[in-house]
Design a protein around this motif. Structure first.
Motif, PDB file in Angstrom:
ATOM      1  N   PRO A 143       0.822  -1.219   0.000  1.00  0.00           N
ATOM      2  CA  PRO A 143       0.000   0.000   0.000  1.00  0.00           C
ATOM      3  C   PRO A 143       0.854   1.266   0.000  1.00  0.00           C
ATOM      4  O   PRO A 143       2.001   1.262   0.491  1.00  0.00           O
ATOM      5  CB  PRO A 143      -0.804  -0.122   1.302  1.00  0.00           C
ATOM      6  CG  PRO A 143       0.039  -0.974   2.183  1.00  0.00           C
ATOM      7  CD  PRO A 143       0.720  -1.962   1.276  1.00  0.00           C
ATOM      8  N   LEU A 144       0.300   2.335  -0.531  1.00  0.00           N
ATOM      9  CA  LEU A 144       1.026   3.612  -0.568  1.00  0.00           C
ATOM     10  C   LEU A 144       1.383   4.100   0.822  1.00  0.00           C
ATOM     11  O   LEU A 144       2.344   4.855   0.987  1.00  0.00           O
ATOM     12  CB  LEU A 144       0.178   4.675  -1.274  1.00  0.00           C
ATOM     13  CG  LEU A 144      -0.070   4.511  -2.766  1.00  0.00           C
ATOM     14  CD1 LEU A 144      -0.770   5.744  -3.306  1.00  0.00           C
ATOM     15  CD2 LEU A 144       1.214   4.256  -3.531  1.00  0.00           C
ATOM     16  N   SER A 145       0.617   3.697   1.835  1.00  0.00           N
ATOM     17  CA  SER A 145       0.915   4.128   3.210  1.00  0.00           C
ATOM     18  C   SER A 145       2.295   3.666   3.657  1.00  0.00           C
ATOM     19  O   SER A 145       2.867   4.242   4.599  1.00  0.00           O
ATOM     20  CB  SER A 145      -0.151   3.604   4.165  1.00  0.00           C
ATOM     21  OG  SER A 145      -0.222   2.179   4.115  1.00  0.00           O
ATOM     22  N   SER A 146       2.849   2.645   2.996  1.00  0.00           N
ATOM     23  CA  SER A 146       4.185   2.153   3.360  1.00  0.00           C
ATOM     24  C   SER A 146       5.277   2.783   2.499  1.00  0.00           C
ATOM     25  O   SER A 146       6.454   2.496   2.690  1.00  0.00           O
ATOM     26  CB  SER A 146       4.240   0.627   3.217  1.00  0.00           C
ATOM     27  OG  SER A 146       4.081   0.234   1.856  1.00  0.00           O
ATOM     28  N   TYR A 147       4.898   3.667   1.566  1.00  0.00           N
ATOM     29  CA  TYR A 147       5.857   4.288   0.658  1.00  0.00           C
ATOM     30  C   TYR A 147       6.434   5.567   1.272  1.00  0.00           C
ATOM     31  O   TYR A 147       5.740   6.300   1.981  1.00  0.00           O
ATOM     32  CB  TYR A 147       5.177   4.670  -0.669  1.00  0.00           C
ATOM     33  CG  TYR A 147       4.888   3.538  -1.618  1.00  0.00           C
ATOM     34  CD1 TYR A 147       4.775   2.225  -1.174  1.00  0.00           C
ATOM     35  CD2 TYR A 147       4.717   3.781  -2.972  1.00  0.00           C
ATOM     36  CE1 TYR A 147       4.494   1.194  -2.056  1.00  0.00           C
ATOM     37  CE2 TYR A 147       4.427   2.761  -3.863  1.00  0.00           C
ATOM     38  CZ  TYR A 147       4.313   1.468  -3.396  1.00  0.00           C
ATOM     39  OH  TYR A 147       4.034   0.457  -4.266  1.00  0.00           O
ATOM     40  N   SER A 148       7.691   5.846   0.939  1.00  0.00           N
ATOM     41  CA  SER A 148       8.266   7.155   1.243  1.00  0.00           C
ATOM     42  C   SER A 148       7.717   8.172   0.254  1.00  0.00           C
ATOM     43  O   SER A 148       7.072   7.807  -0.734  1.00  0.00           O
ATOM     44  CB  SER A 148       9.789   7.104   1.142  1.00  0.00           C
ATOM     45  OG  SER A 148      10.182   6.886  -0.210  1.00  0.00           O
ATOM     46  N   LYS A 149       8.013   9.459   0.501  1.00  0.00           N
ATOM     47  CA  LYS A 149       7.531  10.494  -0.412  1.00  0.00           C
ATOM     48  C   LYS A 149       8.110  10.305  -1.811  1.00  0.00           C
ATOM     49  O   LYS A 149       7.402  10.442  -2.824  1.00  0.00           O
ATOM     50  CB  LYS A 149       7.892  11.878   0.120  1.00  0.00           C
ATOM     51  CG  LYS A 149       7.300  13.016  -0.703  1.00  0.00           C
ATOM     52  CD  LYS A 149       7.592  14.371  -0.077  1.00  0.00           C
ATOM     53  CE  LYS A 149       6.954  15.497  -0.889  1.00  0.00           C
ATOM     54  NZ  LYS A 149       7.225  16.825  -0.313  1.00  0.00           N
ATOM     55  N   GLY A 150       9.383   9.971  -1.873  1.00  0.00           N
ATOM     56  CA  GLY A 150      10.011   9.756  -3.166  1.00  0.00           C
ATOM     57  C   GLY A 150       9.407   8.576  -3.909  1.00  0.00           C
ATOM     58  O   GLY A 150       9.247   8.609  -5.134  1.00  0.00           O
ATOM     59  N   MET A 151       9.047   7.522  -3.169  1.00  0.00           N
ATOM     60  CA  MET A 151       8.434   6.356  -3.797  1.00  0.00           C
ATOM     61  C   MET A 151       7.044   6.702  -4.321  1.00  0.00           C
ATOM     62  O   MET A 151       6.625   6.206  -5.373  1.00  0.00           O
ATOM     63  CB  MET A 151       8.369   5.203  -2.799  1.00  0.00           C
ATOM     64  CG  MET A 151       9.737   4.654  -2.420  1.00  0.00           C
ATOM     65  SD  MET A 151       9.665   3.492  -1.039  1.00  0.00           S
ATOM     66  CE  MET A 151       8.800   2.130  -1.799  1.00  0.00           C
ATOM     67  N   ARG A 152       6.332   7.565  -3.613  1.00  0.00           N
ATOM     68  CA  ARG A 152       5.016   7.985  -4.105  1.00  0.00           C
ATOM     69  C   ARG A 152       5.153   8.787  -5.394  1.00  0.00           C
ATOM     70  O   ARG A 152       4.299   8.703  -6.288  1.00  0.00           O
ATOM     71  CB  ARG A 152       4.291   8.801  -3.033  1.00  0.00           C
ATOM     72  CG  ARG A 152       3.926   7.986  -1.805  1.00  0.00           C
ATOM     73  CD  ARG A 152       3.077   8.778  -0.827  1.00  0.00           C
ATOM     74  NE  ARG A 152       2.871   8.022   0.398  1.00  0.00           N
ATOM     75  CZ  ARG A 152       2.015   8.358   1.354  1.00  0.00           C
ATOM     76  NH1 ARG A 152       1.297   9.459   1.215  1.00  0.00           N
ATOM     77  NH2 ARG A 152       1.889   7.618   2.437  1.00  0.00           N
ATOM     78  N   GLN A 153       6.221   9.580  -5.483  1.00  0.00           N
ATOM     79  CA  GLN A 153       6.467  10.301  -6.735  1.00  0.00           C
ATOM     80  C   GLN A 153       6.712   9.321  -7.888  1.00  0.00           C
ATOM     81  O   GLN A 153       6.240   9.533  -9.011  1.00  0.00           O
ATOM     82  CB  GLN A 153       7.671  11.242  -6.588  1.00  0.00           C
ATOM     83  CG  GLN A 153       7.413  12.469  -5.728  1.00  0.00           C
ATOM     84  CD  GLN A 153       6.371  13.386  -6.351  1.00  0.00           C
ATOM     85  OE1 GLN A 153       5.212  13.396  -5.949  1.00  0.00           O
ATOM     86  NE2 GLN A 153       6.791  14.163  -7.335  1.00  0.00           N
ATOM     87  N   ARG A 154       7.454   8.262  -7.606  1.00  0.00           N
ATOM     88  CA  ARG A 154       7.715   7.258  -8.633  1.00  0.00           C
ATOM     89  C   ARG A 154       6.408   6.585  -9.076  1.00  0.00           C
ATOM     90  O   ARG A 154       6.181   6.358 -10.269  1.00  0.00           O
ATOM     91  CB  ARG A 154       8.682   6.198  -8.097  1.00  0.00           C
ATOM     92  CG  ARG A 154      10.113   6.707  -7.884  1.00  0.00           C
ATOM     93  CD  ARG A 154      10.928   5.664  -7.140  1.00  0.00           C
ATOM     94  NE  ARG A 154      12.281   6.106  -6.864  1.00  0.00           N
ATOM     95  CZ  ARG A 154      13.347   5.774  -7.565  1.00  0.00           C
ATOM     96  NH1 ARG A 154      13.202   4.992  -8.630  1.00  0.00           N
ATOM     97  NH2 ARG A 154      14.544   6.207  -7.253  1.00  0.00           N
ATOM     98  N   ALA A 155       5.559   6.259  -8.096  1.00  0.00           N
ATOM     99  CA  ALA A 155       4.276   5.646  -8.424  1.00  0.00           C
ATOM    100  C   ALA A 155       3.424   6.604  -9.258  1.00  0.00           C
ATOM    101  O   ALA A 155       2.744   6.191 -10.212  1.00  0.00           O
ATOM    102  CB  ALA A 155       3.541   5.248  -7.146  1.00  0.00           C
ATOM    103  N   GLY A 156       3.465   7.889  -8.902  1.00  0.00           N
ATOM    104  CA  GLY A 156       2.715   8.884  -9.671  1.00  0.00           C
ATOM    105  C   GLY A 156       3.220   8.994 -11.094  1.00  0.00           C
ATOM    106  O   GLY A 156       2.429   9.160 -12.038  1.00  0.00           O
ATOM    107  N   LEU A 157       4.534   8.892 -11.275  1.00  0.00           N
ATOM    108  CA  LEU A 157       5.098   8.951 -12.628  1.00  0.00           C
ATOM    109  C   LEU A 157       4.659   7.733 -13.440  1.00  0.00           C
ATOM    110  O   LEU A 157       4.291   7.860 -14.615  1.00  0.00           O
ATOM    111  CB  LEU A 157       6.621   9.011 -12.552  1.00  0.00           C
ATOM    112  CG  LEU A 157       7.364   9.046 -13.889  1.00  0.00           C
ATOM    113  CD1 LEU A 157       6.922  10.236 -14.726  1.00  0.00           C
ATOM    114  CD2 LEU A 157       8.868   9.085 -13.673  1.00  0.00           C
ATOM    115  N   ALA A 158       4.679   6.555 -12.817  1.00  0.00           N
ATOM    116  CA  ALA A 158       4.215   5.355 -13.511  1.00  0.00           C
ATOM    117  C   ALA A 158       2.756   5.520 -13.932  1.00  0.00           C
ATOM    118  O   ALA A 158       2.363   5.147 -15.050  1.00  0.00           O
ATOM    119  CB  ALA A 158       4.385   4.126 -12.620  1.00  0.00           C
ATOM    120  N   ALA A 159       1.937   6.092 -13.041  1.00  0.00           N
ATOM    121  CA  ALA A 159       0.525   6.309 -13.355  1.00  0.00           C
ATOM    122  C   ALA A 159       0.360   7.282 -14.516  1.00  0.00           C
ATOM    123  O   ALA A 159      -0.544   7.140 -15.347  1.00  0.00           O
ATOM    124  CB  ALA A 159      -0.201   6.834 -12.114  1.00  0.00           C
ATOM    125  N   ALA A 160       1.255   8.284 -14.593  1.00  0.00           N
ATOM    126  CA  ALA A 160       1.171   9.278 -15.664  1.00  0.00           C
ATOM    127  C   ALA A 160       1.547   8.703 -17.021  1.00  0.00           C
ATOM    128  O   ALA A 160       1.204   9.281 -18.058  1.00  0.00           O
ATOM    129  CB  ALA A 160       2.074  10.464 -15.339  1.00  0.00           C
TER     130      ALA A 160
END
Length: 332
Positions: A140-157
């Motif tokens: 889950p995103l709750s276990s991600y760091s801020k940088g990892m969330r940015q990576r996930a957002g880039l993948a989504a984009a």
């Protein structure tokens, strides 16, 4: 400062003119903005906080309705659903539900972009691997760091295989290694034929990857073009020699008799005597070098120097009359 670069030199992915947006009577977020981004380039959008960069992006993405706008995005009218479906967008402050996994975030974005179910499942795994989250896709995103969330957002984009990728502060919260990986990925997207519009506060990052840049101040584009074009007036030639300053460098008459270019400064530095000529290029510098050698001077170093993007940026956002830096939120 003047506009730079001719937008007619190639097909345009973004061709917007006269973009204006006001909030109430006092806040003019955008004032007649013109933006021209060529297909297949990385374009940097710069400016201090409150300059209107994110508002411009949101207008282009139809999140914010402008007061006026003309032009096209990907050859279609702004807001055209077909064009929007081929744009990948990473907002500055994106927020997905923290209980979603990285894979679910990418698949959800694919569904919103009308990517068929089978394709978005295949792409989700490949994209998570591409941004370095392959092992985290089911967490889950709750276990991600801020940088990892940015990576996930880039993948989504990227899940809809966009022609145009709009990234608003993509490396916010990303560590130095991650920022380099992001830069490499952005360059790879360009090499694949995609257009990238990058909004970033990291000037060194922009200078490294962007073909052209626009600098916004108080809702206006004050400069637009390649970095070489925008720094042309600051370009200078530095020649370091052994010994003292030549006598002919001490009189304006002697300097004026030289080939194109004028002596800006002359003085002793740690490496020797440094002569700085403004506006010279390599060809125009040759007679000066010949004269130095004729006089028996040893030339230690020769280099072309120009403003950095940081110098250019600071010059753009500084009030030339007061020297005060632009303050965000000021009404124009």
């Amino acid at each position: 400062m003047t506009q730079g670069s001719n937008p007619n030199e190639g097909p345009l992915a973004i061709d917007l003119s006269g973009v204006s947006k006001s909030y109430g009577r006092r806040v003019r977020a955008l004032v007649g903005v013109d933006i021209h981004v060529r297909r297949g380039e990385i374009y940097g959008l710069l400016g201090p906080n409150g300059a209107g960069k994110s508002t411009l992006v949101k207008v282009m993405m139809t999140i914010v309705r402008p007061d006026s706008i003309q032009g096209t995005v990907l050859g279609r009218a702004v807001g055209d659903k077909g064009a929007l479906a081929t744009i990948g967008y990473l907002p500055e402050h994106h927020r997905f539900p923290p209980y979603l996994t990285g894979r679910q975030v990418v698949e959800f974005s694919g569904a919103m972009s009308l990517v068929p179910r089978r394709e978005r499942k295949i792409r989700a795994g490949a994209l998570l691997d591409r941004v370095g989250l392959g092992a985290w896709g089911r967490r889950p995103l709750s276990s991600y760091s801020k940088g990892m969330r940015q990576r996930a957002g880039l993948a989504a984009a990227l899940v809809n295989e966009p022609q145009l990728v709009v990234l608003d502060e993509p490396t916010d919260g990303v560590d130095p290694v991650g920022r380099r990986e992001f830069r490499d990925l952005i360059v790879a997207l360009r090499d694949e034929g995609r257009t990238v519009m990058l909004n970033s506060h990291l000037l060194s990052e922009v200078e490294t990857v962007c073909s052209r840049v626009a600098i916004m101040v108080q809702g206006r584009v004050v400069s637009q073009g390649t970095i070489d074009e925008l720094t042309a007036s600051s370009r200078r030639y530095e020649i370091v020699i052994e010994g003292t300053v030549p006598l002919w460098c001490g009189t304006s008459v002697a300097v004026q008799a030289m080939p194109p270019g004028s002596l800006l400064t002359a003085g002793i530095s740690g490496a020797g005597t440094r002569l700085v000529f403004l506006g010279l290029d390599a060809a125009a510098a040759q007679p000066i070098l010949d004269r130095l050698r004729t006089e028996g001077r040893t030339v230690v170093a020769v280099q072309t120097v120009r403003e950095s993007l940081e110098d250019l940026f600071m010059r753009a956002v500084t009030d030339p009359t007061t020297g005060l830096i632009f303050k965000p939120g000021a009404a124009s």
